[in-house]
Design an enzyme around this catalytic site. Structure first.
Site, PDB file in Angstrom:
ATOM      1  N   ARG A   1       0.857  -1.177   0.000  1.00 30.24           N
ATOM      2  CA  ARG A   1       0.000   0.000   0.000  1.00 30.24           C
ATOM      3  C   ARG A   1       0.897   1.231   0.000  1.00 30.24           C
ATOM      4  O   ARG A   1       2.100   1.126   0.249  1.00 30.24           O
ATOM      5  CB  ARG A   1      -0.906   0.030   1.234  1.00 30.24           C
ATOM      6  CG  ARG A   1      -0.175   0.147   2.543  1.00 30.24           C
ATOM      7  CD  ARG A   1      -1.147   0.183   3.711  1.00 30.24           C
ATOM      8  NE  ARG A   1      -1.867   1.451   3.771  1.00 30.24           N
ATOM      9  CZ  ARG A   1      -1.485   2.488   4.524  1.00 30.24           C
ATOM     10  NH1 ARG A   1      -0.397   2.412   5.256  1.00 30.24           N
ATOM     11  NH2 ARG A   1      -2.191   3.603   4.537  1.00 30.24           N
TER      12      ARG A   1
ATOM     13  N   GLU B   1       5.459   6.746   1.132  1.00 27.25           N
ATOM     14  CA  GLU B   1       5.998   5.460   1.549  1.00 27.25           C
ATOM     15  C   GLU B   1       5.340   4.360   0.749  1.00 27.25           C
ATOM     16  O   GLU B   1       4.110   4.278   0.695  1.00 27.25           O
ATOM     17  CB  GLU B   1       5.688   5.208   3.029  1.00 27.25           C
ATOM     18  CG  GLU B   1       6.395   6.124   3.992  1.00 27.25           C
ATOM     19  CD  GLU B   1       5.927   5.913   5.424  1.00 27.25           C
ATOM     20  OE1 GLU B   1       4.949   5.153   5.635  1.00 27.25           O
ATOM     21  OE2 GLU B   1       6.535   6.497   6.336  1.00 27.25           O
TER      22      GLU B   1
END
Lengths: 170, 338, 311
Positions: free
Chosen positions: B224, B266
């Site tokens: 993710r 991220e």
């Protein structure tokens, strides 16, 4: 990270849960560790053959160690005291093999807790104040609503990065 | 695909970090809509888009040498950024095995691995490391296995122990966090370490995410994206050093916003560790200045709308309160509707 | 679940007349690593339908050159174990679902107490490899019928010495004695017939063991029932579920099944919403309230003429 404490969600999962002491019916043995003799007297009377340990008694540390060494699965631990005391005992109990669900904690004496300074790594005794200077590195810490069971302490982070050492030396 | 490394750049004063045009094009712009809302945005980590950050499980890019030098610097100053609780050594070896095999397979021009039973020979030509060791025996390495390998891979790593129907953050190498402390969070369960995140708990986000992660099988990782903002290309935006960089948030002006403000994304990869049954959480950070970002069509406009309409608790949590207004104003010129 | 594994039987041997051990090697590439306590689903082509039976991996997790499983011939079987005992030979190929682990040793345990009944020994063979490597404290209690369900007994005796406690059929196994007065940090794990699992859980509970210290894996599988018609609400498709076939298998043969893990109604993975029709719930996962809305197709079935599922 917050520049100021954030709007708190309804439940903060890391915060410790304290309760009024209640006997766990499923347990075979009840162990009660209290910070002073006066705490939890009524509760103790309602237990069947509990093992009692009072921190004001002689040789408390070695008696606590001995008690945990001899304890067997099926016992339940009740800790009564201030926050710093509770988590010191909790840590020792976990190292001896107890799980969270075998330990109940009663905050009998509000006001004294421990805070971990994230900047220098020192875990230190603290009052209920939201802000104080770390005794290790002097940074003025804001105490966050985030708790580590492993350290038995709240998270302390520099409260105002524009003036990290405000309040130091006072 | 062959990766070429940039000359060494810094992620602290004087902040010489820059993205090449290729790195800018490659940057994982995370917004697919004009507004941002929490979701369980976990998907299978299938390889896609050759050359992109999604091609390999562990992405090595032009910043490799700079980032590894930065990690070494952080650890020199603060060894608390690396932690392995006693029961996690098996997971640490699992992680070393996974990383070495993947790097050698995906970047053969830089990494080589030869295994003869438990006698392994690892070569990292980018960092000039040539190491023979016995797998499972930490005395044959210069340091513990997780430290040894993560000093050679970009991104932070957390190793999670799976027990009691939950995940526990019991080991990690975290030198480039977006504001969280491994030293403090170590030992916490999934929901405990996510405690500070506003709004998401009531939405049931973490209940669903936890269920998903508990069932990640061997060989089929999931991933993710997560995002925030950072002032200056500061990789180590940790609570540990917050007293050193927190004041930077007050230094943003209309004149310098494009240079100072960075979008920080991220790419999180969650992979099952085969033998220990733990879960590896790889957190690969990408930074881009606003000046670089707006060079890509549509990105400035979309970012303007996302930041303008972001709910205040989320904006606070992501640390942008002090400069949000300046930032939104600066971005508005890229939005035709503004 | 995707990425099925193709394996070849490289060795097969009878450990007892009832227990046959298979060694499986990959047809291509290498096998995924696995953790102790993991199982694989073996796909068994039985004429018109494919059964999937779950078997624990018994080998050393540090060695993934091959997988090992040990299969007990079940008398009241739907044919899966009989197929493996009588039809499968060295050189044959099998399809496996990749390893999954619903029964891993607890990392916080300071003493692991293993209680195995018969073929329930299989996950513990892998446990012992991993736990001994970690130098963990282990004791094993093995209940078996000599010559029939005592697989690996000699090997275990040699490895464990006094840490192995043997209970040949006829020797009473005093669960109370095993679980009483155990040191803090102990965990108990049990695998085998349903009545052993129930006895261990009940004894542990009576002795004050919290549920978090008691771990069990049931080798349960689908049982036959009466045939019924299956309708799928979203596609409108209709299927027949035969007496010998589980609801999940019927869905799989039609290509529309939810993912599964344990095949025995305990893990919750295949949970599906049912909309109409009388259901016979045979799972150990859902609460009564949940069963009003959901079912586990791996073991539960319709007991009327028709079932409508939200698929």
């Amino acid at each position: 990270m917050m520049d100021r404490p954030s709007a708190a969600p309804d439940r903060l999962y890391s915060l410790p849960v304290y309760r009024e002491p209640m006997p766990r019916e499923a347990a075979r043995r009840h162990i009660v560790v209290m910070q002073s003799a006066a705490l939890g007297a009524a509760f103790v009377e309602g237990l069947d053959q509990p093992l009692l340990l009072n921190a004001q008694g002689r040789d408390f540390p070695s008696r606590l160690t001995g008690l945990l060494t001899d304890a067997t699965v099926g016992c339940h631990l009740y800790i009564l005291g201030d926050e710093a005391f509770i988590w010191l005992v909790h840590g020792q109990a976990c190292r001896a093999g107890l799980h969270d669900d075998e330990i109940d904690m009663t905050l009998s004496v509000p006001g004294s807790r421990r805070v971990y300074c994230v900047h220098c790594g020192l875990t230190q005794a603290a009052s209920a104040a939201d802000r104080f200077n770390c005794i290790g590195c002097q940074v003025q810490l804001g105490v966050r609503a985030h708790f580590s069971k492993r350290l038995g302490a709240y998270l302390g982070v520099c409260d105002d990065a524009d003036r990290p050492y405000a309040g130091a030396g006072s | 695909m062959s990766v070429q490394f940039s000359p060494l750049q810094t992620y602290r004063e004087p902040f010489s970090f820059r993205n090449s045009p290729k790195a800018i094009r490659r940057f994982p712009f995370p917004f697919t809509e004009d507004s941002y809302l929490y979701s369980v945005n976990i998907e299978p980590a299938n390889s896609k888009d050759p050359g992109s950050i999604y091609e390999h499980w562990f992405d090595i890019d032009e910043h490799y040498r700079s980032e590894m030098a930065e990690r070494a610097r952080v650890l020199d100053k603060d060894p608390r950024r690396y932690l392995v609780l006693a029961h996690m050594q098996e997971a640490a070896w699992d992680a070393l095995e996974m990383l070495m095999h993947k790097l050698a397979a995906d970047y053969p021009q830089w990494f080589e691995l030869d295994c003869d039973g438990l006698h392994w020979h690892w070569r990292n030509k980018a960092l000039e490391i040539d190491q023979r060791f016995t797998f499972g025996d930490a005395t044959t390495l210069p340091c513990e296995p997780l430290e040894f390998i993560t000093r050679q891979v970009q991104g932070d790593f957390a190793l999670l122990d799976q027990r009691d129907g939950d995940l526990f953050m019991d080991a990690g190498m975290v030198t480039s966090p977006a504001d969280w402390s491994l030293a403090f969070d170590a030992g916490m369960s999934f929901k405990q370490w996510h405690s500070p995140v506003p709004m998401a708990h009531q939405m049931g986000i973490f209940d669903r995410a936890l269920k998903y992660l508990l069932n990640v099988p061997v060989g089929q990782p999931v991933r993710r994206l997560n995002w925030t903002l950072t002032i200056n290309p500061r990789l180590d935006s940790s609570p540990e050093t917050f007293h050193e960089w927190g004041a930077d948030r007050g230094s943003v002006t209309a004149e310098n916003a494009g240079r100072l403000v960075h979008l920080r994304v991220e790419l999180q990869l969650m992979a099952r560790l085969p033998r220990s049954n733990g879960l590896m959480f790889s957190i690969r950070t990408y930074l881009i200045s606003l000046d670089e970002l707006v060079s890509q069509p549509g990105w400035g406009c979309r970012l303007h709308r996302v930041l303008r309409d972001l709910p205040e608790p989320i904006a606070d949590y992501k640390g942008m309160t002090r400069y949000r207004a300046t930032l939104v104003q600066w971005l508005s010129r890229f939005d035709p509707d503004a | 679940m995707s990425a099925l594994l193709q394996v070849q039987v490289s060795a097969a041997r009878l450990l007892t007349p009832l227990v046959r051990e298979f060694t499986l090697v990959p047809c291509a590439g290498s096998l995924p690593g696995f953790s102790s306590g993991s199982h694989v689903q073996v796909h068994l082509p039985l004429g018109e339908r494919t059964l999937r039976n779950a078997y624990s991996l018994t080998g050393d997790p540090a060695d993934n050159r091959h997988y090992r499983i040990a299969v007990r011939l079940q008398e009241a079987s739907r044919g899966g174990s009989r197929y493996l005992h009588q039809q499968v030979e060295v050189g044959d190929r099998l399809t496996l679902s990749p390893p999954a682990n619903l029964f891993a040793p607890h990392s916080g345990a300071q003493l692991h107490i293993l209680i195995a009944g018969g073929i329930g020994i299989t996950p513990f063979m892998a446990y012992l490899e991993a736990l001994q490597r970690r130098q963990a404290n282990v004791e094993l209690h093995y209940l078996y019928r000599p010559g029939l369900t005592d697989a690996y007994l000699d090997e275990l005796q040699e490895r464990l010495g006094s840490r192995l406690h043997r209970y040949a059929a006829g020797t009473p196994c005093d669960l109370q004695a095993i679980l009483r007065d155990r040191p803090l940090g102990s965990h108990v794990y049990t695998c085998g017939p349903q009545r052993l699992l129930e006895a261990v859980r009940e004894t542990a509970s009576r002795l004050g063991w919290p549920a978090s210290r008691v771990h069990w894996e049931a080798f349960s599988a689908a049982q036959p029932g009466q045939p019924f018609e299956l309708e799928l609400a979203r596609s409108g498709r209709r299927l027949q579920v035969s007496a010998e076939q589980s609801l999940l298998e019927a869905l799989e043969s039609a290509g529309i099944a939810p993912p599964s893990l344990c095949r025995g109604g305990v893990c919750g993975q295949c949970m599906t919403r049912h909309l109409q029709g009388e259901i016979e719930h045979r799972d150990s996962f859902l609460s009564r309230a949940e069963q009003a809305e959901f079912l586990m197709p791996c073991v539960s079935r319709g007991c009327g003429p028709r079932v409508l599922l939200d698929l």
